[in-house]
Scaffold this motif. Structure first.
Motif, PDB file in Angstrom:
ATOM      1  N   ALA A 136       0.849  -1.194   0.000  1.00 45.80           N
ATOM      2  CA  ALA A 136       0.000   0.000   0.000  1.00 45.80           C
ATOM      3  C   ALA A 136       0.885   1.244   0.000  1.00 45.80           C
ATOM      4  CB  ALA A 136      -0.901  -0.014   1.226  1.00 45.80           C
ATOM      5  N   GLY A 137       0.270   2.376  -0.241  1.00 42.40           N
ATOM      6  CA  GLY A 137       1.005   3.637  -0.200  1.00 42.40           C
ATOM      7  C   GLY A 137       1.637   3.985  -1.522  1.00 42.40           C
ATOM      8  N   ILE A 138       2.416   5.075  -1.509  1.00 40.64           N
ATOM      9  CA  ILE A 138       3.131   5.456  -2.731  1.00 40.64           C
ATOM     10  C   ILE A 138       4.603   5.670  -2.404  1.00 40.64           C
ATOM     11  CG2 ILE A 138       1.285   6.373  -4.183  1.00 40.64           C
ATOM     12  CD1 ILE A 138       1.749   9.104  -3.048  1.00 40.64           C
ATOM     13  N   GLU A 139       5.094   4.837  -1.468  1.00 41.46           N
ATOM     14  CA  GLU A 139       6.496   4.894  -1.084  1.00 41.46           C
ATOM     15  C   GLU A 139       7.314   3.970  -1.997  1.00 41.46           C
ATOM     16  OE1 GLU A 139       7.644   6.706   1.859  1.00 41.46           O
ATOM     17  OE2 GLU A 139       5.667   7.616   1.628  1.00 41.46           O
ATOM     18  N   ARG A 140       8.576   3.842  -1.618  1.00 42.88           N
ATOM     19  CA  ARG A 140       9.516   3.106  -2.458  1.00 42.88           C
ATOM     20  C   ARG A 140       9.037   1.740  -2.959  1.00 42.88           C
ATOM     21  NH1 ARG A 140      14.491   4.241  -3.448  1.00 42.88           N
ATOM     22  NH2 ARG A 140      15.687   2.672  -4.564  1.00 42.88           N
ATOM     23  N   GLY A 141       8.531   0.910  -2.039  1.00 39.27           N
ATOM     24  CA  GLY A 141       8.101  -0.440  -2.419  1.00 39.27           C
ATOM     25  C   GLY A 141       7.043  -0.405  -3.506  1.00 39.27           C
ATOM     26  N   ALA A 142       6.062   0.487  -3.324  1.00 34.98           N
ATOM     27  CA  ALA A 142       4.973   0.603  -4.297  1.00 34.98           C
ATOM     28  C   ALA A 142       5.508   1.136  -5.629  1.00 34.98           C
ATOM     29  CB  ALA A 142       3.883   1.517  -3.754  1.00 34.98           C
ATOM     30  N   LEU A 143       6.406   2.115  -5.554  1.00 34.67           N
ATOM     31  CA  LEU A 143       6.971   2.688  -6.783  1.00 34.67           C
ATOM     32  C   LEU A 143       7.801   1.655  -7.542  1.00 34.67           C
ATOM     33  CD1 LEU A 143       8.032   6.245  -5.544  1.00 34.67           C
ATOM     34  CD2 LEU A 143       6.001   5.618  -6.855  1.00 34.67           C
ATOM     35  N   MET A 144       8.553   0.832  -6.782  1.00 33.02           N
ATOM     36  CA  MET A 144       9.364  -0.207  -7.416  1.00 33.02           C
ATOM     37  C   MET A 144       8.482  -1.269  -8.080  1.00 33.02           C
ATOM     38  SD  MET A 144      12.564   0.105  -7.463  1.00 33.02           S
ATOM     39  CE  MET A 144      12.386   1.806  -7.834  1.00 33.02           C
ATOM     40  N   ALA A 145       7.377  -1.603  -7.402  1.00 33.35           N
ATOM     41  CA  ALA A 145       6.472  -2.631  -7.934  1.00 33.35           C
ATOM     42  C   ALA A 145       5.858  -2.195  -9.258  1.00 33.35           C
ATOM     43  CB  ALA A 145       5.379  -2.946  -6.919  1.00 33.35           C
ATOM     44  N   LEU A 146       5.592  -0.913  -9.410  1.00 30.79           N
ATOM     45  CA  LEU A 146       4.916  -0.460 -10.639  1.00 30.79           C
ATOM     46  C   LEU A 146       5.880   0.039 -11.713  1.00 30.79           C
ATOM     47  CD1 LEU A 146       4.729   2.942 -10.905  1.00 30.79           C
ATOM     48  CD2 LEU A 146       3.172   2.628  -8.978  1.00 30.79           C
ATOM     49  N   TYR A 147       7.108   0.390 -11.315  1.00 32.24           N
ATOM     50  CA  TYR A 147       8.004   1.055 -12.265  1.00 32.24           C
ATOM     51  C   TYR A 147       8.234   0.261 -13.557  1.00 32.24           C
ATOM     52  CZ  TYR A 147      11.908   3.587 -14.265  1.00 32.24           C
ATOM     53  OH  TYR A 147      12.702   4.284 -15.122  1.00 32.24           O
ATOM     54  N   PHE A 148       8.494  -1.034 -13.434  1.00 32.03           N
ATOM     55  CA  PHE A 148       8.844  -1.838 -14.612  1.00 32.03           C
ATOM     56  C   PHE A 148       7.642  -2.542 -15.257  1.00 32.03           C
ATOM     57  CE2 PHE A 148      12.784  -1.601 -12.110  1.00 32.03           C
ATOM     58  CZ  PHE A 148      13.646  -1.116 -13.083  1.00 32.03           C
ATOM     59  N   ALA A 149       6.439  -2.242 -14.746  1.00 31.95           N
ATOM     60  CA  ALA A 149       5.262  -2.992 -15.189  1.00 31.95           C
ATOM     61  C   ALA A 149       4.876  -2.685 -16.636  1.00 31.95           C
ATOM     62  CB  ALA A 149       4.085  -2.694 -14.271  1.00 31.95           C
ATOM     63  N   ASP A 150       4.331  -3.721 -17.308  1.00 26.89           N
ATOM     64  CA  ASP A 150       3.770  -3.543 -18.645  1.00 26.89           C
ATOM     65  C   ASP A 150       2.296  -3.165 -18.549  1.00 26.89           C
ATOM     66  OD1 ASP A 150       6.162  -4.410 -19.987  1.00 26.89           O
ATOM     67  OD2 ASP A 150       5.655  -6.443 -19.355  1.00 26.89           O
ATOM     68  N   GLU A 151       1.635  -3.727 -17.528  1.00 24.64           N
ATOM     69  CA  GLU A 151       0.212  -3.455 -17.321  1.00 24.64           C
ATOM     70  C   GLU A 151      -0.052  -3.325 -15.824  1.00 24.64           C
ATOM     71  OE1 GLU A 151      -2.489  -6.146 -19.292  1.00 24.64           O
ATOM     72  OE2 GLU A 151      -1.232  -6.268 -21.079  1.00 24.64           O
ATOM     73  N   ALA A 152      -1.163  -2.700 -15.489  1.00 25.55           N
ATOM     74  CA  ALA A 152      -1.493  -2.530 -14.070  1.00 25.55           C
ATOM     75  C   ALA A 152      -2.937  -2.937 -13.804  1.00 25.55           C
ATOM     76  CB  ALA A 152      -1.285  -1.082 -13.652  1.00 25.55           C
ATOM     77  N   VAL A 153      -3.122  -3.650 -12.701  1.00 19.68           N
ATOM     78  CA  VAL A 153      -4.472  -3.938 -12.215  1.00 19.68           C
ATOM     79  C   VAL A 153      -4.688  -3.061 -10.986  1.00 19.68           C
ATOM     80  CG1 VAL A 153      -5.987  -5.681 -11.170  1.00 19.68           C
ATOM     81  CG2 VAL A 153      -4.491  -6.316 -13.081  1.00 19.68           C
ATOM     82  N   ILE A 154      -5.670  -2.177 -11.053  1.00 20.54           N
ATOM     83  CA  ILE A 154      -5.933  -1.277  -9.935  1.00 20.54           C
ATOM     84  C   ILE A 154      -7.118  -1.819  -9.142  1.00 20.54           C
ATOM     85  CG2 ILE A 154      -6.637   1.071  -9.289  1.00 20.54           C
ATOM     86  CD1 ILE A 154      -4.866   0.901 -12.446  1.00 20.54           C
ATOM     87  N   VAL A 155      -6.813  -2.244  -7.916  1.00 17.90           N
ATOM     88  CA  VAL A 155      -7.831  -2.858  -7.065  1.00 17.90           C
ATOM     89  C   VAL A 155      -8.528  -1.766  -6.258  1.00 17.90           C
ATOM     90  CG1 VAL A 155      -8.270  -4.592  -5.283  1.00 17.90           C
ATOM     91  CG2 VAL A 155      -6.396  -4.932  -6.905  1.00 17.90           C
ATOM     92  N   THR A 156      -9.848  -1.698  -6.378  1.00 17.36           N
ATOM     93  CA  THR A 156     -10.607  -0.615  -5.758  1.00 17.36           C
ATOM     94  C   THR A 156     -11.854  -1.140  -5.064  1.00 17.36           C
ATOM     95  OG1 THR A 156      -9.905   0.784  -7.607  1.00 17.36           O
ATOM     96  CG2 THR A 156     -11.671   1.634  -6.231  1.00 17.36           C
ATOM     97  N   ASN A 157     -12.069  -0.714  -3.838  1.00 14.86           N
ATOM     98  CA  ASN A 157     -13.349  -0.997  -3.167  1.00 14.86           C
ATOM     99  C   ASN A 157     -14.309   0.141  -3.504  1.00 14.86           C
ATOM    100  OD1 ASN A 157     -11.960  -2.324  -0.013  1.00 14.86           O
ATOM    101  ND2 ASN A 157     -12.121  -3.210  -2.049  1.00 14.86           N
ATOM    102  N   PRO A 158     -15.606  -0.162  -3.593  1.00 17.43           N
ATOM    103  CA  PRO A 158     -16.569   0.903  -3.896  1.00 17.43           C
ATOM    104  C   PRO A 158     -16.810   1.787  -2.681  1.00 17.43           C
ATOM    105  CG  PRO A 158     -17.651  -1.242  -3.845  1.00 17.43           C
ATOM    106  CD  PRO A 158     -16.236  -1.478  -3.493  1.00 17.43           C
TER     107      PRO A 158
END
Lengths: 286, 101
Positions: A136-158
């Motif tokens: 969770a968050g937008i810190e290093r771990g989250a940024l690293m997880a998304l940086y090299f991605a080709d696609e993203a699944v955004i999980v959202t609760n209503p």
């Protein structure tokens, strides 16, 4: 280095795809989703690895039921303390499924861009799908997880805070991923989880259309609030490897959508099927 | 009480409220991170320079905001001027005298 690597990736696009499962907000179902999607892809014959990027708070191993088999982790791999085959945990239930566990270190800087790139490049050689479970968050771990991605699944609760944070993370995907730096569009998929149709019908919960209107990205799937999810995590079984349930069915639909199976079926088609036509009533008389 | 019920205000659905609140918060959020509004601080500083030529004004007396509503944006300038207008004259005379020299 970066350029040659990009061209390799382009030429072998069908061979390996990095998908980040992200949300901004915590507790919305990223790890459940990573495990479910990863396991379903593997069941369909794709060699898949699910990577836990939540350094310091690893949980993917628990959700996937391999917590007692963790010997080496992501950070060991980056530091060269262990090689890939020593670090990857092979799922016992599913032939093509592997897990790369996160480290429990408290060192937030353990994930370096170079280190993550090196590991992902190695994984690209072996796997067709690399599912990155973001913290969770937008810190290093989250940024690293998304940086090299080709696609993203955004999980959202209503729910307001989750939708706002998802919008935030979409902004981050658009501005701080490698694709964005290369002026390329990252393919983004909206996955709505913990959806309760009865509350939507009563006007007590944001509808699929509400969330989609605000976030303005294509819908991958809708996972209903389900007792099956907690049962599955209690037992350390990905939802899609567990007994038949509404959530399992919904995740299977989402994976079909992700793979582009049933391309003739529009979102509307499967969504109305999923909701058994009750959707009609969800439109309030106003 | 009954009149509110009649107008449909009392049974306003929470999902509708959530939707409206989100639309506002999300549009603000996108503004804050969007690259297209990078010019706002610069615009504010340049406005400050221009206005300072005529009026003595502090930095926090200028407020620049951009609001997006659907397809159009509204640029809102809020400039608080000092109550004493003599400053304006002072500024102008100073300015013209400089030009003469």
């Amino acid at each position: 280095m970066g350029k040659s690597e990009t061209s390799n990736k382009d030429s072998g696009k069908s061979e390996s795809k990095v998908i980040v499962v992200t949300s901004g907000k915590g507790g919305v179902g990223k790890t459940t989703t990573s495990a479910a999607i990863g396991a379903e892809l593997a069941q369909r014959g794709y060699k898949t690895v699910v990577v836990d990027f939540d350094i310091g708070l690893r949980n993917l191993d628990l959700i996937m039921g391999c917590e007692r088999r963790v010997i080496y982790d992501f950070v060991n791999l980056i530091h060269g303390d262990a090689n890939l085959s020593q670090t990857l945990i092979k799922d016992k239930r599913c032939e093509n499924l592997f897990i790369l566990p996160a480290s429990q270190t408290r060192d937030k800087d353990a994930l370096t861009t170079e280190g993550v790139e090196k590991v992902l490049n190695e994984l690209r050689q072996e796997f067709q799908f690399i599912v990155c479970d973001s913290p969770a968050g937008i810190e290093r771990g989250a940024l690293m997880a998304l940086y090299f991605a080709d696609e993203a699944v955004i999980v959202t609760n209503p729910e307001v805070s989750s939708v706002r944070d998802s919008d935030r993370i979409i902004g981050v995907l658009n501005s701080r991923s490698r694709k964005s730096e290369q002026n390329q569009e990252m393919k983004k998929h909206l996955l709505i989880t913990r959806y309760m149709l009865n509350r939507v019908q009563k006007g007590e919960m944001l509808s699929i259309e509400d969330v989609q209107d605000i976030l303005a990205i294509p819908l991958l799937g809708v996972i209903p609030e389900s007792t099956a999810v907690l049962n599955a995590s209690n037992n350390g079984v990905p939802v899609t490897l567990d007994n038949q349930s509404d959530a399992k069915k919904a995740y299977q639909h989402a994976v079909s959508e992700l793979l582009g199976v049933k391309k003739d079926d529009s979102n509307q088609g499967w969504a109305s099927k999923l909701l058994g036509g009750l959707r009609l009533f969800s439109r309030s008389p106003a | 009480m009954s009149i509110f019920t009649f107008l449909g205000l009392s049974n306003r659905k929470s999902a509708q409220t959530a939707r409206e609140r989100l639309q506002i918060v999300v549009s603000h959020q996108r503004m804050a991170e969007g690259g297209d509004v990078d010019f706002l601080p610069k615009l504010r500083n340049e406005l400050l320079t221009v206005i300072s030529k005529y009026v003595k004004i502090e930095k926090d007396q200028i407020n620049v905001q951009l609001q997006r509503q659907g397809s159009c944006s509204i640029l809102e300038l809020n400039i608080t001027l000092p109550t004493n207008p003599t400053k304006i004259n002072d500024g102008l005379t100073e300015h013209t005298s400089e030009e003469k020299v």
